[in-house]
Design an enzyme around this catalytic site. Sequence first.
Site, short mmCIF file in Angstrom:
data_model
loop_
_atom_site.label_atom_id
_atom_site.label_comp_id
_atom_site.label_asym_id
_atom_site.label_seq_id
_atom_site.Cartn_x
_atom_site.Cartn_y
_atom_site.Cartn_z
N HIS A 124 33.38 37.71 46.38
CA HIS A 124 34.64 38.48 46.46
C HIS A 124 34.72 39.55 45.37
CE1 HIS A 124 39.23 38.06 47.37
NE2 HIS A 124 38.95 39.29 46.98
N HIS A 172 35.49 44.01 44.75
CA HIS A 172 35.94 45.30 45.32
C HIS A 172 35.17 46.40 44.62
CE1 HIS A 172 39.47 43.44 47.33
NE2 HIS A 172 39.40 42.59 46.32
N ASN A 189 38.43 46.77 51.72
CA ASN A 189 39.63 47.60 51.54
C ASN A 189 39.32 48.86 50.73
OD1 ASN A 189 39.31 46.09 49.16
ND2 ASN A 189 41.51 46.03 48.74
N HIS A 203 40.85 33.33 46.62
CA HIS A 203 41.75 33.28 45.45
C HIS A 203 42.96 32.33 45.57
CE1 HIS A 203 43.66 36.34 47.95
NE2 HIS A 203 42.93 37.33 47.49
N ASP A 217 37.08 38.24 42.39
CA ASP A 217 38.06 39.21 42.89
C ASP A 217 38.07 40.46 41.98
OD1 ASP A 217 39.97 40.47 44.40
OD2 ASP A 217 41.58 39.04 44.00
N HIS A 266 40.76 49.23 38.67
CA HIS A 266 41.78 50.27 38.81
C HIS A 266 41.72 51.17 37.58
CE1 HIS A 266 43.65 48.61 42.38
NE2 HIS A 266 43.66 47.41 41.82
N GLY A 270 45.46 43.82 40.45
CA GLY A 270 44.03 43.62 40.31
C GLY A 270 43.52 43.71 38.89
O1 DOR Z 1 44.77 41.71 42.78
C1 DOR Z 1 44.19 42.07 43.80
N1 DOR Z 1 43.60 43.28 43.87
N2 DOR Z 1 44.16 41.27 44.85
C2 DOR Z 1 43.66 41.67 46.03
O2 DOR Z 1 43.62 40.87 46.93
C3 DOR Z 1 43.19 43.06 46.20
C4 DOR Z 1 42.73 43.61 44.94
C5 DOR Z 1 42.47 45.09 45.01
O3 DOR Z 1 41.83 45.54 45.95
O4 DOR Z 1 42.85 45.79 44.07
#
Ligand code: DOR
Length: 429
Positions: free
Chosen positions: A67, A69, A101, A238, A311, A315, A330
Site C-alpha cells: 500500500h 501512493h 488514486n 489500514h 500507506d 504531500h 496522509g
Molecule cells: O491518509 C491517506 N492518504 N489515506 C488514504 O487512504 C489516501 C492517502 C492519499 O492518497 O493521500
Amino acid sequence: MNLKKIPKKLLLKGGKIFDPTLDKLKKADILIEKNKIAAIGQKIKDNNASIIDCNGLVITHGFCDVHVHFREPGQEDKETLATGSLAALAGGFTRVCAMPNTSPPLDSPEAINFIVDKSTESPIFIHPIGAVTKDQKGKDLTEIQGMIKEGAVAISDDGLPISDAQVMRLALEYTSMFDIPVINHAEDECLRNNGVMNEGDNSIRLGLKGNPSLSESIMIQRDLELANLVNTKIHVPHVSTSEAVSNIKRMKKINPKISAEVTPHHLYFNDQALSNYNTNFKVAPPIRSENDRKALTKGIKDGTIDCVATDHAPHTIEEKEASFDMAPFGMIGLESCFGVINKILDLPINLIIKLITKNPRRIMGFNNNLFEIGSHIELTIVDPNLEWVFNENNIYSKSKNSPFIGETLKGKVLYTLSKGYLADLNTKN
Ligand code: DOR
C-alpha cells in the site's frame, strides 16, 4: 544513500540469515554472483568477491509494501516512481503495490501499462493496483480483466470508499474469477461527516470535527459479509479501530480468504498526538484512541491482522502547511517503517520481519522463495538493535510529511539489494 550496481561477485559475510518462508534463523555467508545467489554456507571464501561485513546484522527477504501512493501520473510535485523507489530502498523495500488514486486515476489497462512500462528500469518492483470504478467515482466498474492482463495485482479505489454495496458486490464477484484481492478504503462517508480526526474527547478538546470508529467498522463488516457471500478474497487496508479488529477476527473464522493490514502510524500514535495541530498527523482513517492502538497491536500479535503496510502518502509542504481542516490526509512512511514497528511492537525480530515480507507477499501471490540457489537477489540487511533518530536526511521521498521526524527508532535498514542494485544506507546522503 549510496546506490550502485551489485558487484559481479559479492560476499555477505558473518550475518544471520532469516528466511521468513522457512521461519529459520541461521548464521551463514551468502555468495552472490551475477545478481543471483550462488552459495549459502559456512565460511565461504572467494578472493575475487567484494565483501560486506554482516556481523551482528540480519539478512532477510526484501521488504514488501502492499500500500503506497507514488502519485505518478499527475502529481509529480509530491512523488514520482523514481523518488518513490528511492524512499522504498531506504526503508528496505524491494517491492511495492502502488495505489491508483493518481491524476488521472489508474482506471484502464493503458494506465496500468504506463506504470508497468515506466517502472521496468526502477531499482525496485512496482506493482500497480487498478481502480475499482471509472475515475474512482464509485459507480461503473473498470475493465478489470484488461487491467489484470496488463499487470494489476489488486483493485482498489483507495483514498475513497466504495459506498455503493452493490458496486462492491459486483467488484468482488468479478475479481473472484482472477483470484486477486479487492481492497476497499472502508469509511462510511455519511458517518464520517467530514471528520478530520478521531471522534472522542480529544476532538472535542481540540475543536476539530470528529470521525467516529463506527464509520470504519460498519463498512468493514459490510465488506466482509459481501466477500463471504461471494466466497472470495478481500484485503482490508489500514485498519484503525478495535471494533474492526473484532469484526475481522470473527469473519476470518468463516472466510479464510480475508486478509488485513495496519500502518506503522496507527500502531505507534494515539489521538493525543494531534494536540499541537501538526497536520502530518492528519491521515485517513484517522489516528485513533489508545484503546484502538492497543487493539491493533493485539490484532497483529494474535494473527487477526496479517501484515504492516505503510500507506506512504506524500504531500507537499505547501499543502500540509494549511490549517488542520484544509490540509490533505496522509503521511509518508516507507523510510521509517522498520524502525517504527520494530520499536513499538516489542516482538522477536523474526515476527517483525514476517509482517513486511512473507505475509504481504502471500497476500499478493508474490514469490516467497528468495533464498534458493539461483534466485535473483532481493534482500534486505538490517541491524535490529540499532537505536537512531529519524531525521530529514533519512527521507528520500520528494515529500517530507512525516511526524516521525525527531523520533528515536529501533532497528535500521543498512543495505537493500534489488533488481541488480545495492543501496548502501550507511552513508548519510
Ligand atoms: O491518509 C491517506 N492518504 N489515506 C488514504 O487512504 C489516501 C492517502 C492519499 O492518497 O493521500
